[in-house]
Design an enzyme around this catalytic site. Structure first.
Site, PDB file in Angstrom:
ATOM      1  N   TYR A   1     -12.645  16.328 -18.044  1.00 21.49           N
ATOM      2  CA  TYR A   1     -13.316  14.952 -18.098  1.00 21.49           C
ATOM      3  C   TYR A   1     -14.557  14.959 -17.028  1.00 21.49           C
ATOM      4  O   TYR A   1     -14.489  15.661 -15.902  1.00 21.49           O
ATOM      5  CB  TYR A   1     -12.361  13.921 -17.516  1.00 21.49           C
ATOM      6  CG  TYR A   1     -12.804  12.762 -17.190  1.00 21.49           C
ATOM      7  CD1 TYR A   1     -13.123  11.667 -18.372  1.00 21.49           C
ATOM      8  CD2 TYR A   1     -12.790  12.084 -15.676  1.00 21.49           C
ATOM      9  CE1 TYR A   1     -13.596  10.558 -18.067  1.00 21.49           C
ATOM     10  CE2 TYR A   1     -13.263  10.732 -15.781  1.00 21.49           C
ATOM     11  CZ  TYR A   1     -13.686  10.076 -16.771  1.00 21.49           C
ATOM     12  OH  TYR A   1     -13.849   8.730 -16.590  1.00 21.49           O
TER      13      TYR A   1
ATOM     14  N   ARG B   1       0.984  -1.203  -0.055  1.00 20.77           N
ATOM     15  CA  ARG B   1       0.032   0.056   0.056  1.00 20.77           C
ATOM     16  C   ARG B   1       0.947   1.287  -0.100  1.00 20.77           C
ATOM     17  O   ARG B   1       0.431   2.310  -0.535  1.00 20.77           O
ATOM     18  CB  ARG B   1      -1.085  -0.043   1.354  1.00 20.77           C
ATOM     19  CG  ARG B   1      -1.753   1.317   1.229  1.00 20.77           C
ATOM     20  CD  ARG B   1      -2.973   1.523   2.121  1.00 20.77           C
ATOM     21  NE  ARG B   1      -2.818   0.508   3.162  1.00 20.77           N
ATOM     22  CZ  ARG B   1      -2.222   0.871   4.513  1.00 20.77           C
ATOM     23  NH1 ARG B   1      -1.391   1.949   4.353  1.00 20.77           N
ATOM     24  NH2 ARG B   1      -2.366   0.015   5.537  1.00 20.77           N
TER      25      ARG B   1
ATOM     26  N   ASP C   1      -4.282  18.195 -16.445  1.00 28.24           N
ATOM     27  CA  ASP C   1      -4.559  16.974 -16.923  1.00 28.24           C
ATOM     28  C   ASP C   1      -4.005  16.587 -18.407  1.00 28.24           C
ATOM     29  O   ASP C   1      -4.541  17.090 -19.260  1.00 28.24           O
ATOM     30  CB  ASP C   1      -5.964  16.640 -16.927  1.00 28.24           C
ATOM     31  CG  ASP C   1      -6.593  15.174 -17.067  1.00 28.24           C
ATOM     32  OD1 ASP C   1      -5.856  14.203 -17.705  1.00 28.24           O
ATOM     33  OD2 ASP C   1      -7.589  14.852 -16.550  1.00 28.24           O
TER      34      ASP C   1
ATOM     35  N   LYS D   1      -5.671   5.251 -20.213  1.00 30.16           N
ATOM     36  CA  LYS D   1      -5.867   5.663 -21.698  1.00 30.16           C
ATOM     37  C   LYS D   1      -4.717   5.390 -22.468  1.00 30.16           C
ATOM     38  O   LYS D   1      -4.281   4.036 -22.692  1.00 30.16           O
ATOM     39  CB  LYS D   1      -6.290   7.265 -21.570  1.00 30.16           C
ATOM     40  CG  LYS D   1      -7.426   7.566 -20.753  1.00 30.16           C
ATOM     41  CD  LYS D   1      -8.769   6.422 -20.913  1.00 30.16           C
ATOM     42  CE  LYS D   1      -9.671   6.881 -19.730  1.00 30.16           C
ATOM     43  NZ  LYS D   1      -9.860   8.248 -19.208  1.00 30.16           N
TER      44      LYS D   1
HETATM   45  C1  LIG Z   1     -10.545   8.697 -18.209  1.00 23.56           C
HETATM   46  C2  LIG Z   1     -10.120  10.125 -17.634  1.00 23.56           C
HETATM   47  C3  LIG Z   1      -9.721  10.348 -16.220  1.00 23.56           C
HETATM   48  C4  LIG Z   1     -10.183   9.341 -15.256  1.00 23.56           C
HETATM   49  O1  LIG Z   1      -9.333   8.212 -15.269  1.00 23.56           O
HETATM   50  P1  LIG Z   1      -9.757   6.857 -14.827  1.00 23.56           P
HETATM   51  O2  LIG Z   1      -8.597   6.123 -14.785  1.00 23.56           O
HETATM   52  O3  LIG Z   1     -10.785   6.303 -15.448  1.00 23.56           O
HETATM   53  O4  LIG Z   1     -10.175   7.000 -13.241  1.00 23.56           O
HETATM   54  C5  LIG Z   1      -9.490  11.720 -15.875  1.00 23.56           C
HETATM   55  N1  LIG Z   1      -9.057  12.576 -17.031  1.00 23.56           N
HETATM   56  C6  LIG Z   1      -9.262  12.238 -18.462  1.00 23.56           C
HETATM   57  C7  LIG Z   1      -8.855  13.303 -19.369  1.00 23.56           C
HETATM   58  C8  LIG Z   1      -9.514  10.988 -18.661  1.00 23.56           C
HETATM   59  O5  LIG Z   1      -9.740  10.600 -19.858  1.00 23.56           O
END
Ligand SMILES: *Cc1c(COP(=O)(O)O)cnc(C)c1O
Length: 420
Positions: free
Chosen positions: A116, A63, A188, A213
């Site tokens: 997002y 953890r 992000d 992603k």
């Molecule tokens: C998918 C996504 C997130 C969240 O990510 P998870 O791994 O699904 O929790 C945050 N920001 C963007 C731009 C995303 O495409």
């Protein structure tokens, strides 16, 4: 493994490029010995043995830290000339740890209105319960960001290109606003990744990732990461992660490390195809709007400044995601989404397959309708994450689905006009 961040890496002579094989393949070129495995191993263990009472091994409990997760953290940090990243079970877990580490009751966040959907939900539905307020603004306009800043603002959160309308925000200009008011800037960078955009070099304090992603790239492993050059901030976030328990799992870190190896190649090919498809859609009379960075008039210069290249030609790449709306609106979008064959309808981006999403009912279903429409996410908008298939095959699939939507619209009109 467990490679410790070396401060000499900030010496420009040692700067690793995002396409450096030693970064992308952590098991290469680091004192290989006879019989060593070629790939990073999975340390699938909850805990680690001690020599004696009070011993202090590099890893103690998974953890807190784990050798496989640490290998991914080293690589993601090096891609941005930063200390090792902090990896999380999901992108939203990473965002949550960031918010808990830097915000207190009474603090205020300025967030892009077109980010997002899960980020909006977290800021709107969860953080207010802790006394943390957020204002959503059009971050493509620096004046809007400045106007939203209050004496309580501690964090500015931007997504560029934004999801799913691919609007660009000027990172250096917003970083200057953040510095002026003593707030941190988080970007992000899930869509471009460190290969195509370097937020820290552009002035941001933290790069935020859903590694789920493009970084994983194969739809195998959920994950999130935070990258920063601010060591004190990293330590605060590491402590929150230990307290709240949202660290990445060894198996998902291993899958993500393997995805990372081909990230620049994938982004080069997928960006090239996305650009061709965006242009094809732009030239199609049934398409009302196409969103793709660099294609929208007015943002070419910013796209050129902020985005790097993954191509040998050095031409900037604007990523693999685009969105479009047909003249037929929601009905046409429904027909296209259901008729596509090669392109798969899912809630996801960034994989080797071409994926289509209907944001209004999927990723952005929880964003209040008014904010959704205001940020350009129309009911009929479709998002396309372009994969590695031949670009002609993707276009052929879109072509037949759009033709089907057109034909359906005409036959429905005829039916509506025909007396029963
Ligand atoms: C998918 C996504 C997130 C969240 O990510 P998870 O791994 O699904 O929790 C945050 N920001 C963007 C731009 C995303 O495409």
């Amino acid at each position: 493994m467990g490679h410790v961040f070396d401060s000499t890496i900030t010496d420009s002579a040692h700067l690793a490029s995002p396409t450096d094989p030693a970064v992308l393949c952590p098991s290469i070129g680091r004192g290989r010995r006879d019989g060593d495995p070629l790939t990073v191993s999975i340390a699938q263990s909850t805990t680690f043995c001690r020599d004696g009472v009070g011993s202090d091994p590099a890893h103690q409990y998974s953890r807190v830290s784990n050798p496989t997760v640490a290998a991914l953290e080293d690589a993601l940090g090096q891609l941005e000339h930063a200390p090792p990243a902090l990896c999380f079970s999901t992108g939203l877990a990473a965002e949550t740890a960031l918010f808990l580490a830097v915000l207190r009751a009474g603090d205020h966040v300025v967030c892009g209105r077109s980010v997002y959907g899960g980020t909006v939900r977290l800021l709107r539905e969860v953080l207010p319960g802790l006394g943390i307020r957020s204002t959503f603004v059009d971050t493509t306009d620096v004046e809007d960001v400045r106007a939203a800043i209050t004496p309580e603002t501690r964090l500015i959160f931007v997504e560029t290109p934004s999801n799913p309308v691919l609007e660009l925000s000027d990172i250096p200009a917003i970083a200057a606003e953040a510095r002026a008011c003593g707030a941190l800037l988080a970007v992000d960078n899930t869509f471009q990744t460190a290969v195509l955009q370097q937020p820290l070099d552009l002035g941001a304090d933290i790069s935020v990732y859903s590694t789920t992603k493009f970084i994983d790239g194969h739809s195998l492993a959920l994950g999130g990461a935070l990258v920063s050059r601010d060591r004190a901030l990293l330590e605060r976030i590491r402590f929150v992660r230990k307290c709240t328990g949202a660290i990445q799992t060894p198996f998902n870190a291993w899958a993500t490390i393997n995805g990372l190896k081909t990230l620049p190649l994938r982004l080069a090919r997928q960006s090239e195809s996305a650009h061709i498809i965006a242009q094809w859609l732009n030239d199609n009379s049934t398409v009302a709007t196409v969103n793709y960075p660099g294609l929208r008039s007015g943002d070419e210069a910013l796209a050129g400044r902020q985005h790097n290249s993954a191509l040998e030609s050095g031409t900037p790449c604007h990523g693999a995601v685009l969105s479009f709306e047909l003249r037929g609106g929601l009905e046409a979008a429904r027909h296209v989404a259901e008729r596509l064959d090669l392109c798969t309808l899912v809630e996801h981006v960034g994989s080797v397959e071409t994926l289509v999403t209907h944001p209004a009912t999927m990723t952005h279903a929880d964003v209040p309708r008014e904010q959704r429409l205001e940020s350009g996410v129309a009911d009929g908008l479709l998002r396309l994450s372009v994969g590695l298939e031949p670009v002609e095959a993707i276009i052929a699939d879109l072509e037949q689905a759009i033709a089907y939507a057109e034909a359906s619209a005409i036959s429905e009109e005829v039916a509506a006009c025909t007396p029963a």
